[in-house]
Design a protein around this motif. Structure first.
Motif, PDB file in Angstrom:
ATOM      1  N   ASN A  14     -11.789  92.577  54.327  1.00 56.49           N
ATOM      2  CA  ASN A  14     -11.516  91.292  54.964  1.00 56.49           C
ATOM      3  C   ASN A  14     -12.582  90.246  54.673  1.00 56.49           C
TER       4      ASN A  14
ATOM      5  N   LEU B 285     -14.772  85.301  48.849  1.00 56.06           N
ATOM      6  CA  LEU B 285     -13.969  85.027  47.644  1.00 56.06           C
ATOM      7  C   LEU B 285     -13.567  86.327  46.944  1.00 56.06           C
TER       8      LEU B 285
ATOM      9  N   GLY C 201     -10.746  87.749  48.827  1.00 53.22           N
ATOM     10  CA  GLY C 201      -9.545  86.964  48.524  1.00 53.22           C
ATOM     11  C   GLY C 201      -8.973  87.339  47.172  1.00 53.22           C
TER      12      GLY C 201
ATOM     13  N   ALA D  13      -7.405  90.729  47.453  1.00 47.68           N
ATOM     14  CA  ALA D  13      -6.141  90.622  48.193  1.00 47.68           C
ATOM     15  C   ALA D  13      -5.050  90.040  47.297  1.00 47.68           C
ATOM     16  N   ALA D  14      -5.399  88.999  46.522  1.00 50.65           N
ATOM     17  CA  ALA D  14      -4.400  88.387  45.626  1.00 50.65           C
ATOM     18  C   ALA D  14      -3.964  89.378  44.551  1.00 50.65           C
TER      19      ALA D  14
ATOM     20  N   GLY E 267      -1.656  91.755  45.980  1.00 56.28           N
ATOM     21  CA  GLY E 267      -0.335  91.137  46.108  1.00 56.28           C
ATOM     22  C   GLY E 267       0.433  91.201  44.800  1.00 56.28           C
TER      23      GLY E 267
ATOM     24  N   LYS F 173     -12.776  86.878  62.574  1.00 57.14           N
ATOM     25  CA  LYS F 173     -12.008  86.034  61.644  1.00 57.14           C
ATOM     26  C   LYS F 173     -10.969  85.216  62.404  1.00 57.14           C
TER      27      LYS F 173
ATOM     28  N   PHE G  24      -5.099  78.318  48.074  1.00 57.73           N
ATOM     29  CA  PHE G  24      -5.206  79.689  48.562  1.00 57.73           C
ATOM     30  C   PHE G  24      -5.763  79.675  49.989  1.00 57.73           C
ATOM     31  N   PHE G  25      -6.992  79.225  50.164  1.00 57.49           N
ATOM     32  CA  PHE G  25      -7.544  79.089  51.519  1.00 57.49           C
ATOM     33  C   PHE G  25      -8.779  78.199  51.507  1.00 57.49           C
TER      34      PHE G  25
ATOM     35  N   LEU H 270      -1.584  87.194  52.925  1.00 57.52           N
ATOM     36  CA  LEU H 270      -2.858  87.830  52.583  1.00 57.52           C
ATOM     37  C   LEU H 270      -3.966  87.369  53.525  1.00 57.52           C
TER      38      LEU H 270
ATOM     39  N   LYS I 194      -4.425  88.956  57.009  1.00 59.63           N
ATOM     40  CA  LYS I 194      -4.924  90.334  57.124  1.00 59.63           C
ATOM     41  C   LYS I 194      -6.254  90.352  57.867  1.00 59.63           C
TER      42      LYS I 194
END
Lengths: 159, 195
Positions: free
Chosen positions: A37, A58, A61, A64-65, A68, B14, B56-57, B91, B94
């Motif tokens: 996370n 990052l 992320g 995670a991508a 996916g 988070k 994305f974020f 995503l 999570k």
């Protein structure tokens, strides 16, 4: 909140020791263990000039991508990633389905060496992480939240 | 998923800001970033398109002070609001500990708000979360615009479960910290309850 991650001094020392060995044996610049996370857990090597918090977020992320993409392609996961830079290369691998092992290395090392050493370190990390999860789930460790009162929480937000 | 580190004496949580495209999620984080002391924040990262739309974020690490010798650190994330970025939104949810739904007060955005809120519930459910059991706040943003819907109507449609709600003008900072404090407090209270 059942899957809360808890880190204790003893296990952190073990994880850091594994990172230290990996960093030394692979001639890497730095090694990071990151929660999926995005929380940094352990680190070793030349990390003082790194923004570890951002790097961790990052990287998580990114993983995670990629995860996916894997599921779209009916793959379980892509266990490893490699990014080649001009000066710094990045090797990312998933350990024990729970954490990410990030190795930063330059021309002093090679992808082959890093891969070889990561495999050994990953096996050792898995053992420590499994023990950590068991310890945490056993629930017989003192919890910081047992001591925290509602007033403590209120006081945090008083201007 | 919170991360309690007894070694470094830190509590990490988070929080995700959710909502339709252009509702002001990134603006919330930018305001928080601009108004926070340098020692309490890390770098704000925005993975955005060339036109400044979140791709994305956004990510902002924030320290809110100490409780009983433990530093409380919150990682704030936004999701991309545009409908077609749904895979990315899933995503980012999570491991979430708390959610802020940012609604756009403009009458013409009501449908987009409803769609986004439904999408939040669906995506949380896919990860095994129930919005009604999570620390959760609602923010009605852009209250200064002349075409904003009445608060009663927004509340009825977007906050039927009556969680803490805040009126905001994120560009000016109105309601931004109130929302953050409320959700952070709910997260810590939930952690205490679950301990």
């Amino acid at each position: 909140m059942s899957n809360q991650l808890v880190m204790y001094e003893e296990e952190l020392q073990q994880l850091t020791a594994i990172c230290d060995v990996l960093q030394r044996d692979s001639n890497a610049k730095a090694v990071l263990v990151i929660d999926k996370n995005g929380q940094a857990i352990a680190q070793s090597g030349e990390v003082e000039h790194l923004d570890v918090t951002s790097l961790s977020s990052l990287t998580a992320g990114n993983v995670a991508a990629t995860g996916g993409i894997a599921s779209l392609l009916a793959e379980k996961e892509f266990a490893g990633q490699f990014h080649e830079g001009e000066k710094t290369n990045v090797h990312i691998s998933i350990v024990g389905a729970r954490v990410i092992l990030l190795v930063l290395f330059d021309e002093r090392s090679s992808l082959g060496l890093v891969r070889l050493r990561v495999r050994k370190a990953a096996a050792e990390l898995t053992i420590v992480l499994e023990a950590l999860v068991k310890k945490s789930e056993a629930g017989n460790q003192p919890s910081v939240f047992a001591e925290i009162t509602d007033d403590d929480i209120d006081n945090l937000f008083n201007d | 998923m919170s991360f309690i580190n007894y070694s470094s004496r830190e509590i990490n949580c988070k929080i995700v800001y959710y909502g339709p495209g252009l509702c002001g999620k990134t603006t919330n984080l930018q305001y928080i970033y601009n108004k926070t002391n340098p020692e309490a924040k890390g770098k704000m990262i925005s993975l955005a398109t060339e036109t400044e739309r979140t791709l994305f974020f956004d990510f902002l690490p924030l320290s809110l002070g100490e409780i009983r010798g433990f530093r409380t650190r919150f990682h704030l994330y936004t999701v991309p609001g545009q409908v077609f970025y749904d895979a990315s939104r899933k995503l980012i949810l999570k491991g979430v500990d708390g959610v802020v739904f940012v609604g756009d007060s403009q009458v013409e955005r009501m449908e987009a708000n409803i769609e986004s809120l439904d999408n939040l519930r669906t995506n949380l459910a896919e990860q095994g979360y129930d919005l009604d059991k999570l620390p959760y706040c609602v923010q009605f943003n852009k209250r200064d615009l002349p075409n904003s819907a009445p608060l009663e109507e927004l509340t009825e449609v977007l906050n039927p479960t009556k969680v803490p709600q805040f009126e905001a003008v994120a560009t000016k900072g109105v309601g931004v910290f109130d929302t953050l404090k409320a959700v952070a407090k709910l997260v810590l209270t939930e952690l205490k309850r679950g301990s």
